[in-house]
Design a protein around this motif. Sequence first.
Motif, PDB file in Angstrom:
ATOM      1  N   THR A  74      65.600  89.633  36.994  1.00 23.61           N
ATOM      2  CA  THR A  74      64.384  90.010  36.288  1.00 23.61           C
ATOM      3  C   THR A  74      63.560  90.963  37.142  1.00 23.61           C
ATOM      4  O   THR A  74      63.633  90.969  38.369  1.00 23.61           O
ATOM      5  CB  THR A  74      63.525  88.776  35.939  1.00 23.61           C
ATOM      6  N   THR A 107      57.632  85.058  29.324  1.00 26.30           N
ATOM      7  CA  THR A 107      58.948  84.610  29.788  1.00 26.30           C
ATOM      8  C   THR A 107      59.096  83.113  29.631  1.00 26.30           C
ATOM      9  O   THR A 107      60.106  82.613  29.116  1.00 26.30           O
ATOM     10  CB  THR A 107      59.152  85.023  31.261  1.00 26.30           C
ATOM     11  N   VAL A 115      62.966  82.147  37.101  1.00 23.41           N
ATOM     12  CA  VAL A 115      63.477  83.503  37.225  1.00 23.41           C
ATOM     13  C   VAL A 115      63.769  83.818  38.683  1.00 23.41           C
ATOM     14  O   VAL A 115      63.165  83.255  39.599  1.00 23.41           O
ATOM     15  CB  VAL A 115      62.491  84.567  36.678  1.00 23.41           C
ATOM     16  N   PRO A 322      62.816  89.306  30.389  1.00 28.81           N
ATOM     17  CA  PRO A 322      63.483  88.140  29.791  1.00 28.81           C
ATOM     18  C   PRO A 322      63.034  87.810  28.384  1.00 28.81           C
ATOM     19  O   PRO A 322      63.826  87.352  27.555  1.00 28.81           O
ATOM     20  CB  PRO A 322      63.116  87.000  30.756  1.00 28.81           C
ATOM     21  N   THR A 332      67.100  87.655  27.045  1.00 31.92           N
ATOM     22  CA  THR A 332      67.845  86.642  27.793  1.00 31.92           C
ATOM     23  C   THR A 332      68.941  86.026  26.934  1.00 31.92           C
ATOM     24  O   THR A 332      70.103  85.917  27.357  1.00 31.92           O
ATOM     25  CB  THR A 332      66.902  85.544  28.302  1.00 31.92           C
TER      26      THR A 332
END
Length: 417
Positions: A74, A107, A115, A322, A332
Motif C-alpha cells: 500500500t 481502508t 497494511v 486498498p 484489495t
Amino acid sequence: MTGTVRSLLPHGDAILTNLRLVDGIDPEPRDGVAVVIREGVIRDIAPASSVPSDAGAIDLGGAHVMPGLINMHTHLSLSLPGPSGDAVSALDDHELALYMADGARRTLLSGVTTVRCVAEKGGADFALRRAIEAGLVPGPRIFTAGRALACTGGHGHDTDDTLECDGPVEFTRGVRGQLRAGADLIKIMVSGGIAGEHEQITTPQLTRDEMAAAISTAHAWGRKVTAHAGPAAVIADAVELGLDCVEHGYELTPEVAALMAERGVALVPTLVVTRAGSFFDELGVPAWMQERALGAADRHLESYRFALDAGVDVLLGSDMPPFWAFEGTSATVRELEHMEQGGLDPVGAIRAATFRPASWLGVGDELGALRPGYAADLIAMTEDPTRGTTALRGIDFVMKAGVIVRDDAGRAARSSL
C-alpha cells in the motif's frame, strides 16, 4: 459503505454468535461456535450452546466470519504521474497528514485491518501509525518501510516517498535513517517499473554492492527487506544476497521462481496494476504509463503462475489504494480475485490475505487468524469465501481489536446489549 467506530462493551469486549467461522488457517468453515472477545483479543472459540441467552451476544445471522484482510503493498500517499498525482504531491505536510488519515479510515472500512506501507511521503506514515495506535483516528494496523531507497534518478525518485542513495555507504546510511525513523522493514528499488517515464521495467538500477549493503544492514537490525523488482536476472541477484520479498515480479522465469521458493522469498504480485485501465483513466495517468502497464499484463500473469508452480509464498497486495472502488468492489478484493483467477485456489487466497502476510510480518501468533490469543480483527459476509473470493465483495461487517467499525446490516443494534 456505512458504519460508525465504537466499542460494543468496555475495552473491546464482545461475543459473536450465529456464524460460520473461517479462521484463516483451516480450510473448512466451522458451524456452531461463538467468538468470545475480551479487551480486543479473542479469548475463546466456544460452542455456541455454551453462551448464556442473556450474555449480550451479537447474532451475525449466519454470516461467514474470517480474519480482516492484510494488504501488503500500500501507498497511502500514492501520487502517480498525471494531474491527480500532481495534486497529492502538492499537498503541504498538514494537508498530506489529513489526506492519509482519510485513506486509512476508508481502508479500514473496506475490511483491510492491517497494511504494509512500502513507500510513503516525508515520514507522515510514522505520525499516522502513532495516531491510529493512540486511538486518535480510525485506521488499520500499520507496518511501514518509511521511504523506499532508490539510486539517483531511480524508480520513484521524483516523489518524496523515496530517498536517493548511491554506493554501499549511502545505502547503509539510508537503511539506518529509516530504522531511526521507526521503519518496520526496508524497501529498495532494484529495477525500473511502470511509473518511471525515463526507464523500463527491465532497467537494472542497483549494483550488487548496493543491494548487499542495504540487505545486510537491515538484517543486522532484525528487519526484513522487500524490493520493487521486475526482471528475473535482477531478482535472482537480490535473492542470492538475502532478499526477503519481491514486489510485482513482472518477469520471473521458472528458474528464478524456483530459487525464490528455495530461499523462502515471498512474492507480492500486485496483478491489478497491469489490469487497471479505468483506474488510470480516472487519475489522468498519461498514455505512456498506461501502455507500459497494460502491455505488461500477459507476461505479469505468466510470471505469477511460475511463482505458484514453484511453491513461492504469494501475499495479497494491491498497490492501488486498498479501499479504491474498482470494477464493482475494492482494489484489495479485486486483486485477490485476480490471484484466484490466475491459479490460486480460494483457500490459498484466504491464507494469502490473512495468515501468510501476518507470518511474513513476524506477527503470525497475533494477527491473521481467528483463534484464541489473536487480535479480534475480523470481517463478515453472507457468501462463503472458501468457495470463491467474489464472496468478499459482500463484506458488510468489520471489527478491529473488538471494536465494530462497520455494520451495514445493523446486527449490533439488534443485539441484546
